[in-house]
Design a protein around this motif. Sequence first.
Motif, PDB file in Angstrom:
ATOM      1  N   PHE A  19       0.836  -1.198   0.000  1.00 20.03           N
ATOM      2  CA  PHE A  19       0.000   0.000   0.000  1.00 20.03           C
ATOM      3  C   PHE A  19       0.868   1.243   0.000  1.00 20.03           C
ATOM      4  N   LEU A  20       0.247   2.340  -0.422  1.00 21.85           N
ATOM      5  CA  LEU A  20       0.976   3.576  -0.688  1.00 21.85           C
ATOM      6  C   LEU A  20       0.238   4.734  -0.030  1.00 21.85           C
ATOM      7  N   THR A  21       0.996   5.585   0.638  1.00 19.94           N
ATOM      8  CA  THR A  21       0.413   6.813   1.201  1.00 19.94           C
ATOM      9  C   THR A  21       1.130   8.006   0.598  1.00 19.94           C
ATOM     10  N   ASP A  22       0.476   9.179   0.711  1.00 18.00           N
ATOM     11  CA  ASP A  22       1.160  10.390   0.267  1.00 18.00           C
ATOM     12  C   ASP A  22       2.067  10.901   1.376  1.00 18.00           C
ATOM     13  N   SER A  23       2.572  12.104   1.247  1.00 12.42           N
ATOM     14  CA  SER A  23       3.577  12.626   2.175  1.00 12.42           C
ATOM     15  C   SER A  23       3.023  12.918   3.563  1.00 12.42           C
ATOM     16  N   VAL A  24       1.693  12.982   3.690  1.00 12.29           N
ATOM     17  CA  VAL A  24       1.113  13.246   5.015  1.00 12.29           C
ATOM     18  C   VAL A  24       0.431  12.011   5.593  1.00 12.29           C
ATOM     19  N   GLY A  25       0.428  10.911   4.847  1.00 15.06           N
ATOM     20  CA  GLY A  25      -0.090   9.666   5.391  1.00 15.06           C
ATOM     21  C   GLY A  25      -1.437   9.247   4.863  1.00 15.06           C
ATOM     22  N   THR A  26      -1.955   9.932   3.861  1.00 14.08           N
ATOM     23  CA  THR A  26      -3.242   9.541   3.294  1.00 14.08           C
ATOM     24  C   THR A  26      -3.044   8.338   2.378  1.00 14.08           C
ATOM     25  N   VAL A  27      -3.865   7.311   2.587  1.00 11.94           N
ATOM     26  CA  VAL A  27      -3.749   6.087   1.798  1.00 11.94           C
ATOM     27  C   VAL A  27      -4.260   6.361   0.396  1.00 11.94           C
ATOM     28  N   VAL A  28      -3.389   6.132  -0.613  1.00 11.43           N
ATOM     29  CA  VAL A  28      -3.770   6.385  -1.999  1.00 11.43           C
ATOM     30  C   VAL A  28      -3.922   5.097  -2.793  1.00 11.43           C
ATOM     31  N   TYR A  29      -3.345   3.982  -2.256  1.00  7.75           N
ATOM     32  CA  TYR A  29      -3.449   2.714  -2.986  1.00  7.75           C
ATOM     33  C   TYR A  29      -3.186   1.548  -2.038  1.00  7.75           C
ATOM     34  N   CYS A  30      -3.878   0.427  -2.269  1.00 10.46           N
ATOM     35  CA  CYS A  30      -3.530  -0.857  -1.633  1.00 10.46           C
ATOM     36  C   CYS A  30      -3.949  -1.977  -2.571  1.00 10.46           C
ATOM     37  N   HIS A  70      10.341  10.618  10.537  1.00  9.65           N
ATOM     38  CA  HIS A  70      11.809  10.531  10.603  1.00  9.65           C
ATOM     39  C   HIS A  70      12.476  10.445   9.237  1.00  9.65           C
ATOM     40  N   LYS A  71      11.682  10.296   8.167  1.00 14.44           N
ATOM     41  CA  LYS A  71      12.215  10.222   6.803  1.00 14.44           C
ATOM     42  C   LYS A  71      13.199   9.065   6.618  1.00 14.44           C
ATOM     43  N   LYS A  72      12.984   7.962   7.359  1.00 15.83           N
ATOM     44  CA  LYS A  72      13.848   6.784   7.273  1.00 15.83           C
ATOM     45  C   LYS A  72      12.995   5.526   7.155  1.00 15.83           C
ATOM     46  N   PRO A  73      13.519   4.492   6.476  1.00 15.69           N
ATOM     47  CA  PRO A  73      12.766   3.225   6.398  1.00 15.69           C
ATOM     48  C   PRO A  73      12.559   2.633   7.793  1.00 15.69           C
ATOM     49  N   MET A  74      11.504   1.839   7.928  1.00 16.20           N
ATOM     50  CA  MET A  74      11.201   1.202   9.209  1.00 16.20           C
ATOM     51  C   MET A  74      10.514  -0.125   8.962  1.00 16.20           C
ATOM     52  N   THR A  75      10.788  -1.078   9.853  1.00 16.88           N
ATOM     53  CA  THR A  75      10.181  -2.409   9.760  1.00 16.88           C
ATOM     54  C   THR A  75       9.571  -2.779  11.106  1.00 16.88           C
ATOM     55  N   LYS A  76       8.374  -3.353  11.092  1.00 12.05           N
ATOM     56  CA  LYS A  76       7.696  -3.813  12.294  1.00 12.05           C
ATOM     57  C   LYS A  76       6.984  -5.131  12.005  1.00 12.05           C
ATOM     58  N   VAL A  77       6.764  -5.904  13.068  1.00 14.29           N
ATOM     59  CA  VAL A  77       5.846  -7.039  12.995  1.00 14.29           C
ATOM     60  C   VAL A  77       4.517  -6.574  13.565  1.00 14.29           C
ATOM     61  N   PHE A  94      11.356  10.002  -2.243  1.00 17.73           N
ATOM     62  CA  PHE A  94      11.618  11.448  -2.347  1.00 17.73           C
ATOM     63  C   PHE A  94      11.641  11.881  -3.810  1.00 17.73           C
ATOM     64  N   ASP A  95      11.312  13.160  -4.044  1.00 18.74           N
ATOM     65  CA  ASP A  95      11.446  13.710  -5.395  1.00 18.74           C
ATOM     66  C   ASP A  95      12.876  14.196  -5.610  1.00 18.74           C
ATOM     67  N   GLU A  96      13.129  14.797  -6.775  1.00 20.10           N
ATOM     68  CA  GLU A  96      14.483  15.218  -7.122  1.00 20.10           C
ATOM     69  C   GLU A  96      15.009  16.301  -6.195  1.00 20.10           C
ATOM     70  N   GLN A  97      14.122  17.056  -5.543  1.00 18.53           N
ATOM     71  CA  GLN A  97      14.547  18.098  -4.614  1.00 18.53           C
ATOM     72  C   GLN A  97      14.705  17.579  -3.186  1.00 18.53           C
ATOM     73  N   GLY A  98      14.465  16.277  -2.981  1.00 21.97           N
ATOM     74  CA  GLY A  98      14.610  15.695  -1.663  1.00 21.97           C
ATOM     75  C   GLY A  98      13.372  15.820  -0.798  1.00 21.97           C
ATOM     76  N   ASN A  99      12.251  16.182  -1.399  1.00 27.82           N
ATOM     77  CA  ASN A  99      11.005  16.284  -0.643  1.00 27.82           C
ATOM     78  C   ASN A  99      10.308  14.925  -0.602  1.00 27.82           C
ATOM     79  N   LEU A 100       9.738  14.581   0.556  1.00 25.73           N
ATOM     80  CA  LEU A 100       8.991  13.333   0.691  1.00 25.73           C
ATOM     81  C   LEU A 100       7.703  13.439  -0.103  1.00 25.73           C
ATOM     82  N   VAL A 101       7.455  12.468  -0.993  1.00 28.30           N
ATOM     83  CA  VAL A 101       6.238  12.498  -1.798  1.00 28.30           C
ATOM     84  C   VAL A 101       5.353  11.273  -1.562  1.00 28.30           C
ATOM     85  N   ARG A 102       5.958  10.159  -1.204  1.00 33.38           N
ATOM     86  CA  ARG A 102       5.181   8.945  -0.984  1.00 33.38           C
ATOM     87  C   ARG A 102       5.870   8.091   0.094  1.00 33.38           C
TER      88      ARG A 102
END
Length: 453
Positions: A19-30, A70-77, A94-102
Amino acid sequence: MAENNLLWRLVGSSYDGMFLTDSVGTVVYCNDSYLRISGLQREQITGRNIADLVKEGEIPDACSPDVIAHKKPMTKVINYYHGVSALVTSTPIFDEQGNLVRVFSNVRDITQLIQLKEQLGEYSRRLRQAERASREDNKLIAVSKEMEAVVRTATRVACFSSPVLIQGESGVGKDMLARYIHDCSDVSESRPFVQINCSAIPETLLESELFGYEAGAFTGASSKGKIGLLELADNGTFFLDEIGEMPLALQVKMLQVLQTNTIFHVGGTKKIALNTRIIAATNSDLEKLMAAGRFRQDLYYRLNVIPIRIPPLRERKADLLALMLYFLEKNNRRFNLNLKLSPRVIEVLSSYSWPGNVRELNNVIENMMIMTENTTTIEERNIPQYITQAVKQPLFIATPDYFESYDLNEIIPAVEREVIRKAIAEFGTLRNVARHLGIDLSTLVRKKRRYNL
């Protein structure tokens, strides 16, 4: 456009949930797999903020809010409410400018893996229980002063890594004492106890069994090589039973192991360091073997740092009754019986010399229990005939007065049969017996069959 459609079809058909969220956490796909794993409906989550879904209890947990923060990967069970466990890994995009997009999340169903892990833990627990029960079923009985001294020494030396040499006749329990020393040590719970009987493995195989070998070291060797028993015992205890049967060429290598704590695989050049406690045992007279040039003197002194002699059963009669009752109780549990020994049985068994020592006593008790029918008491009639005859008859002495005639055709076979019988009881393996009798193995097998032994 065609490539994008193919990519989305691949994502949609993946067995893992995505699943995919946007930069603020809204679910856009699963994909459908995520719905299957999470137990949710698409309309429950699409367009919703993932943090709100967690806060409102729609899902138990999520990685995406932490990744956004935190802009870092994370893993949980994550353990979903309908009983599925999943390994969730969320990665920032991130996009080319380093902004979080998804934030992209991969969700893998690990329910079966966790169940297998729990089953493995249960099997390990049962195995430890079985090992403890086995040790309890093979405990040392020490009523006599002689065996009390043996156990005291064994308990004392268990805390040290020095080599131990256990000597005693066949069947006295040398392997049990070796296990006792290991169990009393600080490493017994988590470290291996590995044993080998030097007389039970052909000389041509013994070296590779002990030291392991490299791939292609000899004809018939595995293409992957093989680890040796000494390596398997690393950080634990290695028990060499019947050390007196070890070939001279291997005795040199064992001396090197004791002196340097290192080994080489057969066909190998890499030195392998070991941290292994060596316990050796024998029913042979090693000093006689040294005098005959069949056992190395330097190896003997290197092994004999802590010598322990287990006396034969005939020299510690005070242990007899306790051993009888112990084997009776053990086999009552094993066979779901409730048998007891009659006073006469105890009297007869106490009068026997037990050339096969504790092993013979154990086998006799088991035999009597199996052969006892329609009663709860083992009687004299259930005792093996050879024991009752031995108790009633005087000591066998090959003199003319012992026999009814002077016919050597009768006397010599009778003497030979008795000598072979006693040698079998004394030395255990036929290979050992043949060596002590000074005959080859095939001759011994033929005579054993002839005399019905």
